[in-house]
Scaffold this active site. Structure first.
Site, PDB file in Angstrom:
ATOM      1  N   GLY A   1     -57.752  15.957  18.086  1.00 18.89           N
ATOM      2  CA  GLY A   1     -58.641  16.991  18.601  1.00 18.89           C
ATOM      3  C   GLY A   1     -58.930  17.996  17.501  1.00 18.89           C
TER       4      GLY A   1
ATOM      5  CD  GLN B   1     -58.084  23.106  14.828  1.00 16.97           C
ATOM      6  OE1 GLN B   1     -58.587  22.381  15.684  1.00 16.97           O
ATOM      7  NE2 GLN B   1     -56.864  22.916  14.366  1.00 16.97           N
TER       8      GLN B   1
ATOM      9  CB  CYS C   1     -51.451  22.754  15.610  1.00 14.25           C
ATOM     10  SG  CYS C   1     -52.973  23.668  15.385  1.00 14.25           S
ATOM     11  CG  LEU C   2     -55.283  18.464  12.788  1.00 13.89           C
ATOM     12  CD1 LEU C   2     -56.735  18.028  12.836  1.00 13.89           C
ATOM     13  CD2 LEU C   2     -54.467  17.483  11.942  1.00 13.89           C
TER      14      LEU C   2
ATOM     15  CG  HIS D   1     -53.870  22.107  21.049  1.00 10.54           C
ATOM     16  ND1 HIS D   1     -52.555  22.132  20.662  1.00 10.54           N
ATOM     17  CD2 HIS D   1     -54.599  22.342  19.912  1.00 10.54           C
ATOM     18  CE1 HIS D   1     -52.491  22.365  19.352  1.00 10.54           C
ATOM     19  NE2 HIS D   1     -53.720  22.498  18.876  1.00 10.54           N
ATOM     20  CD  GLU D   2     -58.350  20.871  19.789  1.00  7.59           C
ATOM     21  OE1 GLU D   2     -58.673  21.789  19.022  1.00  7.59           O
ATOM     22  OE2 GLU D   2     -57.457  20.044  19.518  1.00  7.59           O
TER      23      GLU D   2
ATOM     24  CG  HIS E   1     -57.290  25.735  17.988  1.00  8.05           C
ATOM     25  ND1 HIS E   1     -56.539  26.454  17.093  1.00  8.05           N
ATOM     26  CD2 HIS E   1     -56.756  24.485  18.021  1.00  8.05           C
ATOM     27  CE1 HIS E   1     -55.573  25.663  16.607  1.00  8.05           C
ATOM     28  NE2 HIS E   1     -55.683  24.471  17.161  1.00  8.05           N
TER      29      HIS E   1
HETATM   30 ZN   LIG Z   1     -54.433  22.876  16.954  1.00  7.03          ZN
END
Ligand SMILES: [Zn+2]
Length: 183
Positions: free
Chosen positions: A45, A50, A93-94, A135-136, A139
């Site tokens: 995702g 991001q 998480c990226l 989660h997204e 963000h």
């Molecule tokens: Zn994340």
């Protein structure tokens, strides 16, 4: 194809509430950029902020993990309702490389969003997709998984968080230096 660097913890864009997406003529290119960047980083995702874009836009692709699921694009999303039993699941998480945490979230989420054709939808999601969406959506509101755990759990990652913050500041500084030479 354009692969963008993933923005890490410490960059102010990840603390912003992202603005509406209005220029749908850009969606095709943006979508490709988001997917390319996410696949390159091996995530499931990715939210637009991001990769440094202040837009209410995110993608999810769990087709490697759940048969039959396809890549999703969610635009101008808003959570209408969260419900169902709360469960714990380990999330990475990226934007927080090296950190994974047990996160408590409700099982189901009702999301209002636009698809690429500008149509509005209201749909319920659960399972891994429901979790990825939550989660997204965090963000896009400037919330990280480290904000969703207790102080005691977060403290374990203090060194990593400080390091990420330092590197993000360095990156921003070198970017603004570079921009100084654009005439
Ligand atoms: Zn994340």
């Amino acid at each position: 194809m354009a692969v963008f660097d993933i923005v890490h913890y410490g960059d102010p864009i990840l603390r912003k509430k992202c603005g509406s997406f209005t220029d749908f003529s850009r969606i095709e290119k943006l979508k490709v950029d988001l997917f390319d960047s996410m696949y390159e980083a091996e995530g499931i995702g990715l939210a637009a902020n991001q990769i440094g874009l202040d837009l209410n836009l995110f993608i999810v692709d769990i087709s490697n993990l759940e048969d039959g699921d396809e890549p999703h694009v969610f635009i101008n999303s808003e959570i209408v309702k969260k419900h169902g039993e709360k469960g714990i699941y380990q999330e990475g998480c990226l934007s927080l490389p090296g950190i994974s945490l047990d996160i408590l979230r409700p099982e189901k989420v009702v999301l209002k969003y636009q698809s690429e054709d500008e149509e509005w939808h209201e749909e319920e999601f659960d399972g891994l997709l429901g979790r990825a969406i939550q989660h997204e959506m965090d963000h896009l509101k400037g919330v990280f998984i480290v904000d969703r755990v207790s102080e005691v759990e977060r403290i374990q990652y203090n060194t990593e968080l400080k390091e990420l913050e330092k590197n993000s500041k360095k990156r921003l500084k070198s970017q603004s230096n570079k921009m100084g030479f654009v005439l």
